[in-house]
Design a protein around this motif. Structure first.
Motif, PDB file in Angstrom:
ATOM      1  N   ASP A 197       0.781  -1.137  -0.007  1.00 53.44           N
ATOM      2  CA  ASP A 197       0.128  -0.106   0.077  1.00 53.44           C
ATOM      3  C   ASP A 197       0.815   1.106  -0.170  1.00 53.44           C
ATOM      4  N   PRO A 198       1.073   2.035  -1.121  1.00 55.07           N
ATOM      5  CA  PRO A 198       1.688   3.027  -1.010  1.00 55.07           C
ATOM      6  C   PRO A 198       1.481   4.286  -0.183  1.00 55.07           C
ATOM      7  N   THR A 199       0.249   4.165   0.525  1.00 49.65           N
ATOM      8  CA  THR A 199      -0.174   5.410   1.237  1.00 49.65           C
ATOM      9  C   THR A 199       0.363   5.085   2.773  1.00 49.65           C
ATOM     10  N   ALA A 200       0.784   3.792   3.030  1.00 48.52           N
ATOM     11  CA  ALA A 200       1.189   3.363   4.389  1.00 48.52           C
ATOM     12  C   ALA A 200       2.334   3.929   4.864  1.00 48.52           C
ATOM     13  N   GLU A 201       2.287   4.553   6.039  1.00 48.15           N
ATOM     14  CA  GLU A 201       3.425   5.020   6.623  1.00 48.15           C
ATOM     15  C   GLU A 201       4.287   3.900   7.189  1.00 48.15           C
ATOM     16  N   LEU A 202       5.483   4.182   7.224  1.00 42.52           N
ATOM     17  CA  LEU A 202       6.329   2.917   7.924  1.00 42.52           C
ATOM     18  C   LEU A 202       6.909   3.229   9.250  1.00 42.52           C
ATOM     19  N   VAL A 203       6.380   2.546  10.248  1.00 39.65           N
ATOM     20  CA  VAL A 203       6.565   2.872  11.623  1.00 39.65           C
ATOM     21  C   VAL A 203       7.916   2.099  11.957  1.00 39.65           C
ATOM     22  N   LEU A 204       8.851   2.675  12.337  1.00 40.79           N
ATOM     23  CA  LEU A 204      10.108   2.280  13.011  1.00 40.79           C
ATOM     24  C   LEU A 204      10.237   2.116  14.400  1.00 40.79           C
ATOM     25  N   ASP A 205      10.598   1.113  15.044  1.00 35.77           N
ATOM     26  CA  ASP A 205      10.422   0.941  16.421  1.00 35.77           C
ATOM     27  C   ASP A 205      11.637   0.797  17.154  1.00 35.77           C
ATOM     28  N   TYR A 212      10.618  -5.604  21.218  1.00 31.98           N
ATOM     29  CA  TYR A 212       9.767  -5.563  19.924  1.00 31.98           C
ATOM     30  C   TYR A 212       8.889  -6.914  19.675  1.00 31.98           C
ATOM     31  N   LEU A 213       9.650  -8.036  19.801  1.00 27.34           N
ATOM     32  CA  LEU A 213       9.097  -9.321  19.520  1.00 27.34           C
ATOM     33  C   LEU A 213       8.321  -9.908  20.689  1.00 27.34           C
ATOM     34  N   GLY A 214       8.256  -9.267  21.847  1.00 31.76           N
ATOM     35  CA  GLY A 214       7.605  -9.734  22.962  1.00 31.76           C
ATOM     36  C   GLY A 214       8.130 -11.026  23.748  1.00 31.76           C
ATOM     37  N   THR A 215       9.450 -10.954  23.488  1.00 29.18           N
ATOM     38  CA  THR A 215      10.176 -12.187  24.332  1.00 29.18           C
ATOM     39  C   THR A 215      10.818 -11.348  25.411  1.00 29.18           C
ATOM     40  N   ASP A 216      11.141 -10.250  25.833  1.00 31.41           N
ATOM     41  CA  ASP A 216      11.709  -9.431  26.843  1.00 31.41           C
ATOM     42  C   ASP A 216      10.609  -8.488  27.436  1.00 31.41           C
ATOM     43  N   ILE A 228       3.610  -2.964  17.287  1.00 34.83           N
ATOM     44  CA  ILE A 228       2.365  -2.359  16.242  1.00 34.83           C
ATOM     45  C   ILE A 228       2.384  -3.218  15.261  1.00 34.83           C
ATOM     46  N   PRO A 229       1.251  -3.764  14.614  1.00 35.38           N
ATOM     47  CA  PRO A 229       1.201  -4.362  13.667  1.00 35.38           C
ATOM     48  C   PRO A 229       1.886  -3.538  12.339  1.00 35.38           C
ATOM     49  N   ASN A 230       2.601  -4.275  11.482  1.00 37.67           N
ATOM     50  CA  ASN A 230       3.364  -3.827  10.207  1.00 37.67           C
ATOM     51  C   ASN A 230       4.420  -2.832  10.495  1.00 37.67           C
ATOM     52  N   SER A 231       4.771  -2.744  11.881  1.00 35.83           N
ATOM     53  CA  SER A 231       5.758  -1.985  12.086  1.00 35.83           C
ATOM     54  C   SER A 231       7.207  -2.810  12.055  1.00 35.83           C
ATOM     55  N   LEU A 232       8.208  -1.945  11.939  1.00 28.64           N
ATOM     56  CA  LEU A 232       9.443  -2.778  11.654  1.00 28.64           C
ATOM     57  C   LEU A 232      10.373  -2.426  12.563  1.00 28.64           C
ATOM     58  N   SER A 233      11.430  -3.258  13.356  1.00 26.84           N
ATOM     59  CA  SER A 233      12.438  -3.135  14.429  1.00 26.84           C
ATOM     60  C   SER A 233      13.491  -2.417  13.848  1.00 26.84           C
ATOM     61  N   LEU A 234      14.019  -1.484  14.428  1.00 28.95           N
ATOM     62  CA  LEU A 234      15.542  -0.492  14.374  1.00 28.95           C
ATOM     63  C   LEU A 234      15.736  -0.198  15.663  1.00 28.95           C
ATOM     64  N   PRO A 235      16.352  -0.709  16.550  1.00 25.32           N
ATOM     65  CA  PRO A 235      16.916  -0.478  17.801  1.00 25.32           C
ATOM     66  C   PRO A 235      17.660   1.009  17.799  1.00 25.32           C
ATOM     67  N   CYS A 287       9.124   4.496  20.101  1.00 25.69           N
ATOM     68  CA  CYS A 287      10.095   3.809  21.078  1.00 25.69           C
ATOM     69  C   CYS A 287       9.114   3.105  22.108  1.00 25.69           C
ATOM     70  N   GLY A 288       9.829   3.399  23.388  1.00 22.18           N
ATOM     71  CA  GLY A 288       9.171   3.055  24.567  1.00 22.18           C
ATOM     72  C   GLY A 288       8.074   4.263  25.084  1.00 22.18           C
ATOM     73  N   SER A 289       8.723   5.664  25.031  1.00 25.13           N
ATOM     74  CA  SER A 289       7.804   6.544  25.416  1.00 25.13           C
ATOM     75  C   SER A 289       7.945   8.025  24.587  1.00 25.13           C
ATOM     76  N   GLY A 290       8.510   7.596  23.545  1.00 26.83           N
ATOM     77  CA  GLY A 290       8.948   8.953  22.777  1.00 26.83           C
ATOM     78  C   GLY A 290      10.273   9.776  22.885  1.00 26.83           C
ATOM     79  N   MET A 291      11.219   9.142  23.568  1.00 23.14           N
ATOM     80  CA  MET A 291      12.550   9.556  23.833  1.00 23.14           C
ATOM     81  C   MET A 291      13.569   9.091  22.789  1.00 23.14           C
TER      82      MET A 291
END
Length: 330
Positions: A197-205, A212-216, A228-235, A287-291
């Motif tokens: 979807d070209p209108t989708a904004e890419l969320v980087l976590d 992000y994976l829910g293991t920690d 968040i669904p469809n977000s990507l991990s970038l520590p 991120c966790g709180s916007g910092m």
């Protein structure tokens, strides 16, 4: 869907018209030596310590500032210069007058070159820079390496109580409303697949991969991890490099531009990374709180990316709501 498409189109066109202006703007990063030279010049300079520590940390940012700070620096409390939030979230983007009043108390004028640092090297200062730039204060930068690098390079520090800078006049600025994303916008966007979807904004976590994976677990008790669904991990730490100071301590600076670009390629894929850099894909950092979302925001800005916003509530605001969909797998 139509509104998202219109918004994406508007933001893309706006970024193209602003790209030439931003290329001539004040540097986002300054070295300690550059700041020292700037402070000796005729340019009005306001230096701010924007150190912030995670909830539960035994360290106190204001006390550490009082014990050691750059000469002439004032303390910027990001939790204090903020708007109240229905969920009690901290350091949310302030209202225009709150920001302007804080500038007046800190001795800042619209013509001041605001230089921001933190005690980590690079951690919370990008969030403060994001705030100033979002209110149109383009004469603003961070010290790349912060207080530790300043000290490591042998520059002087002060341990005396700060002097009152005296009141200034700072008219309420216009806030760039496109700089942040709300919960409703993020939820709406999360149903769109950015791969098709070209209108989708890419969320980087920017959180750690395990969170992000829910293991920690999350550092905030009772808060679910996941993403968040469809977000990507970038520590966020992947955009930074560590340095060993002469006193044995560590501090961080941003990676060189070429390495930032390669990190983005490695994290989101080469094709998608180039879409981001070319302004063809809009990015929202979280991120966790916007910092530390500010670290990703600034790293992308260093790559020349104009189409980037920040999810102000980030994961804390998202996961606190029972209606939020939380993914725990890729």
């Amino acid at each position: 869907m139509a509104s998202l498409l219109r918004r994406a189109s508007h933001n893309f066109v706006r970024s193209l018209t602003q790209r030439k202006v931003s290329s001539n703007s004040v540097p986002l990063l300054l070295s300690p030596t550059q700041v020292s030279d700037l402070a000796k010049s005729s340019t009005p300079v306001s230096i701010l310590d924007a150190t912030w520590f995670m909830p539960g940390s035994p360290r106190n940012a204001r006390n550490e500032y009082l014990a050691k700070h750059l000469p002439g620096a004032q303390f910027l409390d990001l939790d204090e210069v903020a708007s109240p939030h229905e969920l009690g979230l901290k350091h949310m983007m302030p209202e225009e007058r709150v920001f302007a009043s804080a500038c007046e108390k800190l001795g800042i004028e619209p013509s001041s070159h605001v230089v921001i640092y933190d005690a980590h090297g690079v951690f919370s200062s990008p969030r403060a820079l994001f705030m100033f730039r979002s209110f149109g204060h383009e004469k603003s930068s961070i010290i790349n390496g912060g207080l530790p690098r300043w000290v490591d390079e042998g520059l002087p520090v002060d341990n005396q109580p700060p002097t009152d800078p005296g009141p200034t006049v700072y008219p309420s600025p216009a806030f760039n409303k496109g700089a942040i994303r709300s919960y409703d916008q993020v939820v709406s966007n999360s149903s769109l697949d950015p791969a098709i979807d070209p209108t989708a904004e890419l969320v980087l976590d920017a959180r750690a991969r395990g969170r992000y994976l829910g293991t920690d677990p999350e550092p905030r008790p009772g808060l679910s991890s996941g993403h968040i669904p469809n977000s990507l991990s970038l520590p966020f730490n992947l955009f930074l490099q560590k340095h060993n100071a002469k006193d044995g301590s560590e501090y961080t600076t941003f990676l060189p531009q070429a390495e930032l670009r390669q990190t983005l390629h490695n994290s989101v894929g080469a094709d998608r990374a180039e879409q981001i850099i070319k302004g063809e894909k809009y990015v929202v950092t979280s991120c966790g709180s916007g910092m530390t979302a500010g670290v990703l925001w600034l790293g992308l800005k260093l790559l020349g990316v104009d189409n980037v916003s920040l999810y102000d509530e980030s994961w804390t605001g998202y996961a606190m709501r029972s209606t939020s969909k939380i993914n725990k797998s890729l």
